[in-house]
Motif scaffolding. Sequence first.
Motif, PDB file in Angstrom:
ATOM      1  N   ALA A  23      12.596 -15.535   8.407  1.00 36.02           N
ATOM      2  CA  ALA A  23      13.429 -15.734   9.594  1.00 36.02           C
ATOM      3  C   ALA A  23      12.644 -15.417  10.861  1.00 36.02           C
ATOM      4  N   PHE A  24      12.115 -14.208  10.947  1.00 35.09           N
ATOM      5  CA  PHE A  24      11.298 -13.847  12.109  1.00 35.09           C
ATOM      6  C   PHE A  24      10.482 -12.623  11.753  1.00 35.09           C
ATOM      7  N   ILE A  25       9.531 -12.300  12.612  1.00 33.55           N
ATOM      8  CA  ILE A  25       8.727 -11.098  12.373  1.00 33.55           C
ATOM      9  C   ILE A  25       9.515  -9.911  12.876  1.00 33.55           C
ATOM     10  N   TRP A  26       9.745  -8.973  11.990  1.00 35.28           N
ATOM     11  CA  TRP A  26      10.547  -7.841  12.423  1.00 35.28           C
ATOM     12  C   TRP A  26       9.687  -6.809  13.126  1.00 35.28           C
ATOM     13  N   LEU A  27       8.569  -6.467  12.499  1.00 32.78           N
ATOM     14  CA  LEU A  27       7.719  -5.423  13.033  1.00 32.78           C
ATOM     15  C   LEU A  27       6.286  -5.841  12.766  1.00 32.78           C
ATOM     16  N   ASP A  28       5.477  -5.845  13.796  1.00 32.67           N
ATOM     17  CA  ASP A  28       4.101  -6.240  13.554  1.00 32.67           C
ATOM     18  C   ASP A  28       3.164  -5.262  14.227  1.00 32.67           C
ATOM     19  N   LEU A  29       2.865  -4.180  13.549  1.00 30.62           N
ATOM     20  CA  LEU A  29       1.907  -3.220  14.078  1.00 30.62           C
ATOM     21  C   LEU A  29       0.667  -3.324  13.229  1.00 30.62           C
ATOM     22  N   GLU A  30      -0.399  -2.722  13.697  1.00 31.84           N
ATOM     23  CA  GLU A  30      -1.601  -2.859  12.898  1.00 31.84           C
ATOM     24  C   GLU A  30      -1.427  -2.231  11.543  1.00 31.84           C
TER      25      GLU A  30
ATOM     26  N   PHE B 284       0.922  -2.608   9.578  1.00 31.18           N
ATOM     27  CA  PHE B 284       2.308  -2.389   9.180  1.00 31.18           C
ATOM     28  C   PHE B 284       3.073  -3.612   9.612  1.00 31.18           C
ATOM     29  N   ARG B 285       3.249  -4.512   8.680  1.00 34.88           N
ATOM     30  CA  ARG B 285       3.921  -5.736   9.068  1.00 34.88           C
ATOM     31  C   ARG B 285       5.102  -5.995   8.161  1.00 34.88           C
ATOM     32  N   VAL B 286       6.271  -6.033   8.778  1.00 32.59           N
ATOM     33  CA  VAL B 286       7.492  -6.275   8.031  1.00 32.59           C
ATOM     34  C   VAL B 286       8.121  -7.540   8.588  1.00 32.59           C
ATOM     35  N   ASP B 287       8.330  -8.496   7.733  1.00 35.86           N
ATOM     36  CA  ASP B 287       9.022  -9.705   8.177  1.00 35.86           C
ATOM     37  C   ASP B 287      10.462  -9.664   7.732  1.00 35.86           C
TER      38      ASP B 287
ATOM     39  N   LEU C 106      18.241 -10.502  -1.770  1.00 36.64           N
ATOM     40  CA  LEU C 106      17.307 -11.585  -1.462  1.00 36.64           C
ATOM     41  C   LEU C 106      16.084 -11.129  -0.702  1.00 36.64           C
ATOM     42  N   SER C 107      15.971  -9.838  -0.395  1.00 33.11           N
ATOM     43  CA  SER C 107      14.861  -9.399   0.445  1.00 33.11           C
ATOM     44  C   SER C 107      13.519  -9.602  -0.210  1.00 33.11           C
ATOM     45  N   ASP C 108      12.567  -9.879   0.644  1.00 34.73           N
ATOM     46  CA  ASP C 108      11.229 -10.118   0.166  1.00 34.73           C
ATOM     47  C   ASP C 108      10.369  -8.868   0.224  1.00 34.73           C
ATOM     48  N   ASN C 109      10.863  -7.859   0.907  1.00 36.69           N
ATOM     49  CA  ASN C 109      10.058  -6.649   1.043  1.00 36.69           C
ATOM     50  C   ASN C 109      10.961  -5.427   1.030  1.00 36.69           C
ATOM     51  N   PRO C 110      10.407  -4.250   0.712  1.00 37.05           N
ATOM     52  CA  PRO C 110      11.259  -3.077   0.530  1.00 37.05           C
ATOM     53  C   PRO C 110      12.016  -2.661   1.780  1.00 37.05           C
ATOM     54  N   PHE C 111      11.483  -2.955   2.969  1.00 31.75           N
ATOM     55  CA  PHE C 111      12.152  -2.466   4.163  1.00 31.75           C
ATOM     56  C   PHE C 111      13.399  -3.274   4.472  1.00 31.75           C
TER      57      PHE C 111
ATOM     58  N   ASN D  39      -1.127  -1.717   4.286  1.00 31.32           N
ATOM     59  CA  ASN D  39      -1.776  -2.601   5.240  1.00 31.32           C
ATOM     60  C   ASN D  39      -2.251  -3.898   4.608  1.00 31.32           C
ATOM     61  N   ALA D  40      -2.149  -4.005   3.291  1.00 30.44           N
ATOM     62  CA  ALA D  40      -2.513  -5.268   2.671  1.00 30.44           C
ATOM     63  C   ALA D  40      -1.315  -6.183   2.538  1.00 30.44           C
ATOM     64  N   GLY D  41      -0.189  -5.778   3.084  1.00 28.61           N
ATOM     65  CA  GLY D  41       0.996  -6.642   2.975  1.00 28.61           C
ATOM     66  C   GLY D  41       2.123  -5.867   2.334  1.00 28.61           C
ATOM     67  N   LEU D  42       3.309  -6.033   2.888  1.00 30.34           N
ATOM     68  CA  LEU D  42       4.416  -5.225   2.419  1.00 30.34           C
ATOM     69  C   LEU D  42       5.429  -6.004   1.602  1.00 30.34           C
TER      70      LEU D  42
END
Lengths: 107, 487, 626
Positions: free
Chosen positions: C72-79, C81-84, C140-145, C202-205
Amino acid sequence: MIDVGHFFILGILLFSIGIVGMISRRNIFVMYMSVELMLNAINLILVALSHHYEDLNAQVMAIMIIAIAAAEASIFLALFVMLFKNARSLDANFFTLLKQEKHHDEL
Amino acid sequence: MENILSLLIFIPIFSAILLFLLPLNVKITRYTSFIVTLFTTALSLWMYTHFEANSHMQFVEEYAWIKAYGISYHIGIDGISLIIIMMTNLIMPLLYLSFWHLDRKGYWLNLLIVHGGLSGAALSLDLILFYLFWETMLLPVFFLIGLFGRENKDFMSMKFTLYTIFGSLLMLLAILYLGHEHHLQFSHWSFSITDLHALRFDVQTTFLLFAAFIFAFSIKIPLFPFHTWLPQTYKAAPIGAIVIMSALMAKLGVYAIWRFVFTLFEELSFESSYFFVLLGLFGMIYFGVAAIKQRELKKLFAYSSASHLSFIVMGIFSFNYYAHLGAFYMIASHALSSAALFMMLGMIYKRTQSLHIHTLGGIVHHAPVFSAFFAFFSLSIVGIPLTGGFVSELLLIIGAFKYNIVFGFISATTLLIAILFVFKLMQKILYGEKRLERFSELRLYELLSIVPLALLILAMGIFPSYFLDKIKPTAKLYTQEETSNAQ
Amino acid sequence: MMSSSLLGWIIASVFFSSVFIMLINLYSKYNDDIPQRVYTLLGLGGPFVSLFLSFLLIYEHLYKGINFYYKAFIWLDLEGFRVDASLILDPLAAAMLSFVSLVGFIIHLYAHAYMKEDPSYARFFAWFNLFMASMFLLILSDNPFMLFTGWEGVGLCSYLLISFYFQSEENIEAGNKAFILNRIGDFGFISGLALLFLQVGNAGLDFASLEANIHLIPHSTLNLIAFLLFVGAMGKSAQIPLYVWLPDAMAGPTPVSALIHAATMVTAGVYMVARFNFIYAITEEVGLLIAYIGALSALLGALIAMRQDDIKKILAYSTMSQLGYMFMAVGLGAYSYGIFHVFTHAFFKALLFMGAGAIILALHHEQNIKNMGALKEKMPFVFVMMLIATLSISGLPPFSGFFSKDAILNHLFASGNYLIFAMALFTAGLTSYYMFRLLVIVFISPSSKDHQLLPQAKLIQFTLLVLSIGALFAGFINLPVFFGGDEEYSLWINLPDIRFHLSHSNELLLLISNVAVSLAGIYFALSHYMSSSKDPSLGVLDKPIEHKFYIDEIYYAIFVKPLAWLSVFIVRVIDEKIIDAFIHTVSSGYQRFSYYTDSVQNGNVRYYALYMSVAIVCIFVYLGVS
């Protein structure tokens, strides 16, 4: 011979009498008289020194002091009359309006 | 528009002075102050859109002021000051809206001066200038509490002012010493932090100076154990003053640590980080637990504020990227949430003349819309997802774990601390038995004052990357340097 | 080719219907009332759209064998630490989605009939739909956050719905308890996530990247992470020691108990373990711990259920017990069997709750089974439905519960953990015992009271019927080899199950023992309760079981009271008496000092003259000397 030293001693004596009178007497007129006494003592010393060093500057100072003392006297005496009119007392211990109030509450 | 920062600082102050001198009635004063704050809000939004995401100072203005002693009018804005300025300018007009019914002229004037003082303190880059605005911030609050406060206001306004000024005094001595040292070492006076940054001292002097600054700021934030003025002052103060103190002034203490202590005393800050992280975590738990059994609403939220602010302090002393971002984000989200909550407390007081839990109860039966908003803001303080509070807590927890695993676990207890008092609170005053006869529903102007806050809190929770973009470079400032220095 | 943005619409449709209901309701507070039809349209329309889209996508997924992925969109994009905000539909997600959307919609229909007369109908459906949105997000989440966002969301909606009847203080306390215990679990969950992130984040969440990098984490840290994540499951899925909220949660309306506390939210913990199978497959010690906790929870739940009199509380403890089975399965590596039991349990447990709700409604909100009885003649349809569900939960063939339970029990035995197997087997017997106790006391044994029954809505009967089909036949999708099937379901989900090979004779023995134990439980229940609804004595265990082993009281004494004391202590003693007192001594010390020294200023001129003289003399002496 009577020299400067004698005048000094006389002047100091008079001055001390003035100070003690200022501090210890309760009647405000007497306190004022003591102030005048102090001023006159200083005048005496100044004149004696002027005569001793043959320098007229001290005598000029003495005359200025006399003039100022006279002006002071008029103001003082007027104030005393007003004070007496309000307080009906000439006791120095009576006038303590500037006293620090003792209070026990918060700031 | 290079002078925009000066405009932001002085427009409110000059308007206040003008309104004070002219014999205008309350209504005109009220409208004028509101328009002035709307104007500054518009200016700040303009500035926000033109703010570039890098770690340098922007919109800098520097003029020599008192040349003989190197005191300059030096202001500038970077990521963290941006947050404070935006929060100030967003919350102030809404604050005015929610108090539209007030009819004391002095209230508005004092609020305007605080507004200017806050902006000035957040933007100053010269120590004497900063001190000037720091005190400018303080004096109107003294008047606000003393004139418009509730019970015990005379004593509390004195206590608050004297306590804060005592801290500032020590800071002033330290500032003067710094200026003097600069003069000795570089043969000209200067109080700009960019210049003072170059100074070096021996260990003992550094420690004393550091302590003086930290002492002043710890009183403001507040950090344990310099916090005892907080609950009683909040209890005595009028709601407008509390909103400013909790949402804005407290954060200024944190900002000041970042701006001055970290810049001037880098190594010592880094070395003492363990102590402050521990103190921050301790404060978070201590104040959170203290809030549980509070029966007076203002005191309860006073302790809650202190708890979150201690958490923020933990964040900035953790010296890593995530913790710093989390701290910045929490400064913003907590400002919004606590401003909203205290404004709603003000609405409660207006209707019931009481802020004691025992006299309130069953508000939801009378005013469901009010209850819905109150519940929403309470939950945003707790940090449920979709609110800004969640993002900031997440970042802070990760930052704490990065610093030290045990501290990470302790920091994660923040999830539990807030709910312990918030849920009981909601239960007692929103639900609970009906103890009030009347409680009128939210009026239009009250609704208008809190809806923007709610929307912003949601936006910060759902789209955090948009807001974080502007402040990311600044947050990295003390992490790179620290790691490179430490190695 | 279907657009994967439809995945987002599954969540969005229920989310927006909830928001619209809230806005319209808010508007109606200031203006005239809105007719209930509007809310019904939104409240049922949202889940229906989600159901439709779910089945569309699942069909495509099955037919074409592809996974759907939607960002849908990028939720958090820090170095680093990237959560979509991204969603995925893979077999596991599809398995969960299938029954969540179906059972969810059915229960929404049921809730319409149940809550029709309630004045807060709108608020109910607003929260109910919001719950569905959160649950969908979780699955349906793709990542734990993002999963955690849904996780917290369902916790929040659970609180809102448990304390729905807020007029009663008890309901709100139940809601508080649920939320707080959930949060204690979340404390562990977040800690685990933070540690996980710091190790390989940092390799992907997203789950795929985490799975790829999981081997980089040192084993001890991975154990800690696995344990912490399970703490979250303990809270959410009511396992020991964080289960005490579940029985109290029955204070909410029955549709809530059916959907949230039986079929969906409580199973989120099991789903989470299945999702993180790549962690749990490596950390066997933690898996064993999970299995033991599951076994203990199953046993405890069943024991307490044996002597509860509130019909919903029996079912609550039963849910806790069945969840224990699911954890026993996933703890020992049988991920697909655990999910399979989630699937079958959703049907029969929801059916049980809904039937209980029908009874409660018909009997004017009576919930104590001792006040019911002989309802078989008066409510025959509900009796048949409940009978089907009870047979299913007791694990008798060919009902669905048999297949899922049997698969789990066999796996437990084959894994060599005989203690766990024994506890599970014994609990199976208890299960059939307490369930038939409920059935018999409510429907068969003579009634102490005479009830005037309220008529039953056709809608309620329809929904019960639909679920009963699932309770009957859902087992056949995972027919084990023993019965000639191929375990298609387990194959499809494609999780790294640990497979044990049992010999044919062993399987037969196990089958017989499982069924026998269940039948034994049924026999004991029938023999005791057919004639009277009085409970037989269990000797010394009577009091502890009746009082739920005093766990609530213990928790109160250890946690609640000390915390309250600490709060008062901090404010009264530390803050006021110690710290503030210190500050006050400073200020009062200053005042004291002035008190003693201000006698110098007595306003008398003569004293001032004295002071001046003394001072001047001193100055002159000093000048003269130096």
